[in-house]
Scaffold this motif. Structure first.
Motif, mmCIF file in Angstrom:
data_model
loop_
_atom_site.group_PDB
_atom_site.id
_atom_site.type_symbol
_atom_site.label_atom_id
_atom_site.label_comp_id
_atom_site.label_asym_id
_atom_site.label_seq_id
_atom_site.Cartn_x
_atom_site.Cartn_y
_atom_site.Cartn_z
ATOM 1 N N UNK A 113 -4.134 32.883 -22.394
ATOM 2 C CA UNK A 113 -4.038 34.121 -21.398
ATOM 3 C C UNK A 113 -2.807 34.760 -21.575
ATOM 4 N N UNK A 114 -1.606 33.912 -21.546
ATOM 5 C CA UNK A 114 -0.162 34.539 -21.790
ATOM 6 C C UNK A 114 -0.035 35.575 -22.630
ATOM 7 N N UNK A 115 -0.589 34.827 -23.941
ATOM 8 C CA UNK A 115 -0.456 35.428 -25.317
ATOM 9 C C UNK A 115 -1.317 36.760 -25.208
ATOM 10 N N UNK A 142 -7.908 42.857 -25.998
ATOM 11 C CA UNK A 142 -8.647 43.102 -24.705
ATOM 12 C C UNK A 142 -9.880 42.000 -24.676
ATOM 13 N N UNK A 143 -10.540 42.049 -25.804
ATOM 14 C CA UNK A 143 -11.696 41.361 -25.677
ATOM 15 C C UNK A 143 -11.498 39.603 -25.740
ATOM 16 N N UNK A 144 -10.504 39.485 -26.476
ATOM 17 C CA UNK A 144 -9.784 37.924 -26.292
ATOM 18 C C UNK A 144 -9.475 37.665 -24.897
ATOM 19 N N UNK A 145 -8.527 38.524 -24.298
ATOM 20 C CA UNK A 145 -8.177 38.113 -23.006
ATOM 21 C C UNK A 145 -9.349 38.202 -22.029
ATOM 22 N N UNK A 146 -10.176 39.033 -22.317
ATOM 23 C CA UNK A 146 -11.490 38.736 -21.106
ATOM 24 C C UNK A 146 -12.187 37.425 -21.464
#
Length: 658
Positions: free
Chosen positions: A476-478, A493-497
């Protein structure tokens, strides 16, 4: 020739390897939404194995005394649904992979809705708003405790009571504390006319000031973050909103404000309302800045308000609020344990279900006391040894009481963020490290972090590696650094989501789950249409004291927009017999109630009702003046200059991205 061919092949292979080495790897597409990873399944299974989730006592208490239920959705005057009665019917059976099994158990209990008889003459309506409305039968009518968040849900709850138990007038109202889910539905059960006819409205000392400060002064920011905290835009299903841990959800109706007729202080302060005796117990500074509990000697029942509920509460809520005093919280709980527990056959609260039996009440209060005191003492102990709030949150172990008492588990507040809140209460927001005192803001820091990682592609690859290892906190930080450095990076955005989604699926706290999942939804779909509860409406403003309204306007004042030299304004409100002087300067617009300037730039004489309309922009000044409800003496342009410098803050500002 053979050796030459082999040499050429080797050179080609080496060149290919060199080219590959020079081409940085790229992250894969983010995983499918709504699916729990193996790491999430394993984490949830481990918790289910550790806790006695089939313990029956809470289910027996939550089912106790069911009399009737609301069968149809609750709607407002336009027909809009403000509460869907069947929204949580899916919360049955074993926990799905996408929900923490302990939270699932809590929400199975909270999904139980209806009118419940706690004891003859003492009832609760549960499951139609975030909070619980309690009803006490007086000699002539119903005494309402905590009339929910919206007038529509409060009115529906009262109708259920009258339809089931026989119609009676409301003979008293009690607000246990200054949070909107406990008073903003008051207009669904009483009106100013009822108060004029002698219906008392009792609240703790400091209630009015604190209720308005939270809901008007800082209300816009808190309400926006509350959307994430309560999951108001999420679907009701096993991959979305399954509840908040504190209650099912926050209703979407009309919030209002009726000020109390008396604010009560002290411990053991006695009042009799419609023949029912109350002993009030001040609990200010615990769960709310203004709060009390009360004891009903005629019922041998203790109301613990929101000081003791079936969850570990918040020292600092995710929506934002004043940090709370866990030491005082534990002392208040010990006070009622010592003075009231042994003479209580039951306890009931402003959320969740009652606790029945004197020994159970004692055990419940002792466990609640201990979890707050433990968090306080062990946080301060570690801080005095030199640990920061972040180190303490990682180091402090789960206390024994949380292993055996489900009501102390972190379904709403958590040990992690409550330890940080205790640290903040004593030492402030800063961890004491010089480099963090004046660090770059998130956007600038993120750009530098991504550059340090070798660019966005390299950062995404590092985040993907952490994700696949189940290290969602680091992932999440990365990914967050990528999004704040470049919000147009769709893969980021997709990976963070996806990362937030797994963190939500694992969260035992309903508030944490909702915040993560709403964050994921906003990253994927953008900001939703406006459906927030707005406290700045006519129902709310007409109960707000004039000086508090001007204090709320003062935090909207943008002095850089003032187009003239400083001046003063006088306001005269004939209907409330009030005057107020406003000192409009280059830094502040300072209100002074009960005063008037000897040389104002202008004096506005207007009714409070018309002034409310003007502030809400439901009527123009020209229309109000034409109706004979306003008069200006002096320079009208001065009034216009002040009004023009008042900003209207946008509600749907970004939180999870720049």
């Amino acid at each position: 020739m053979r050796y030459a061919a082999l040499a050429l092949a080797a050179l080609i292979s080496l060149a290919a390897c060199s080219e590959q080495a020079m081409t940085p790897p790229k992250a894969d597409a983010a995983p499918e939404a709504g699916v729990a990873t193996d790491a999430t399944k394993a984490a949830n299974a481990a918790l289910a194995e550790r806790l006695p989730l089939d313990q029956p006592g809470d289910f027996e208490d939550a089912d106790h005394g069911l009399l009737a239920q609301i069968q149809e959705d609750i709607v407002d005057e336009t027909g809009k649904v403000v509460w869907s009665v069947n929204a949580q019917d899916f919360i049955t059976g074993p926990a799905p992979d996408t929900v923490n099994p302990s939270l699932w158990r809590q929400q199975q209990l909270l999904a139980k809705h209806g009118l419940f008889e706690v004891k003859d003459g003492l009832y609760q309506v549960r499951g139609y708003d975030l909070a619980v409305m309690s009803i006490i039968r007086g000699e002539t009518g119903w005494i309402i405790v905590d009339p929910l968040t919206a007038k529509e849900t409060a009115a529906a709850a009262l109708k259920l009571v009258n339809d089931t138990l026989g119609e009676r007038p409301v003979s008293g109202v009690i607000y246990t504390h200054s949070h909107a889910d406990h008073f903003a539905g008051a207009r669904g059960v009483i009106s100013e006319a009822d108060i004029a006819n002698g219906v008392p409205v009792l609240a703790p000392i400091g209630f009015t000031e604190n209720a308005i400060a939270e809901n008007l002064l800082a209300g816009n920011y808190m309400s926006r973050r509350a959307i994430l905290m309560f999951g108001g835009t999420l679907p009701n299903d096993a991959t979305g909103q399954v509840g908040t841990g504190l209650g099912p959800a926050l209703s979407q109706g009309t919030a209002g404000f009726i000020p109390p007729t008396e604010e009560i202080s002290g411990r053991g302060t006695q009042r009799t309302i419609d023949g029912v005796r109350f002993e009030f117990i001040d609990a200010a500074g615990t769960e709310a800045p203004a709060e009390f509990m009360f004891y009903l000697p005629d019922f041998r029942a203790l109301c613990t308000a929101e000081v003791a509920t079936a969850t570990f509460h918040n020292g600092l809520t995710l929506r934002g609020a004043k940090v709370r005093d866990f030491l005082e919280w534990s002392r208040v709980l010990d006070y009622v344990l010592v003075n009231y527990a042994d003479k209580s056959d039951l306890s009931f609260a402003s959320h969740h279900w009652p606790t029945f039996g004197t020994e159970n009440v004692q055990d419940y209060l002792r466990g609640q006391r201990d979890v707050y005191r433990y968090t306080h003492d062990q946080t301060v102990r570690r801080a005095n040894q030199g640990s920061t709030q972040f180190e303490i949150a990682e180091d402090i172990p789960e206390p024994d009481v949380q292993e055996t008492h489900f009501d102390t588990r972190g379904y709403y507040g958590t040990l992690n963020h409550n330890a940080k809140a205790v640290y903040q209460y004593y030492f402030g927001w800063w961890d004491g490290v010089p480099a963090t005192y004046n660090a770059w803001p998130m956007e600038e820091r993120s750009k530098r972090m991504v550059a340090l990682a070798g660019g966005e592609d390299a950062a995404l690859v590092a985040g993907e590696k952490a994700f696949k290892e189940g290290d969602y906190r680091w992932a999440a930080e990365v990914f967050n650094a990528v999004v704040f450095a470049n919000p147009e990076n769709k893969l980021g955005r997709d990976w963070l989501a996806s990362t937030y989604e797994q963190m939500g699926f694992q969260a035992e706290s309903g508030a944490w789950r909702d915040y993560y999942l709403t964050g994921a939804a906003e990253l994927r779909r953008g900001l939703p249409a406006d459906q927030a509860i707005r406290l700045g409406n006519a129902d709310f403003l007409k109960g707000v004291p004039t000086v508090e309204l001007f204090n709320a306007l003062a935090v909207r004042y943008a002095p850089e927009k003032l187009t003239r030299d400083p001046f003063t304004l006088n306001f005269v409100f004939p209907d409330t017999e009030e005057t107020l002087m406003l000192d409009v300067g280059t830094s502040t617009a300072f209100p002074r109630p009960g005063s008037a300037s000897g040389s104002p730039a202008a004096t506005l004489t207007i009714s409070r009702t018309a002034f409310n309309d003007l502030i809400l922009q439901t009527r123009s000044f020209q229309d109000i003046a034409k109706a004979g409800e306003a008069k200006v003496e002096g320079d009208p342009s001065a009034l216009l200059a002040w009004f023009s410098a008042l900003e209207t803050a946008p509600f749907w500002f970004n939180v999870v991205e720049p």
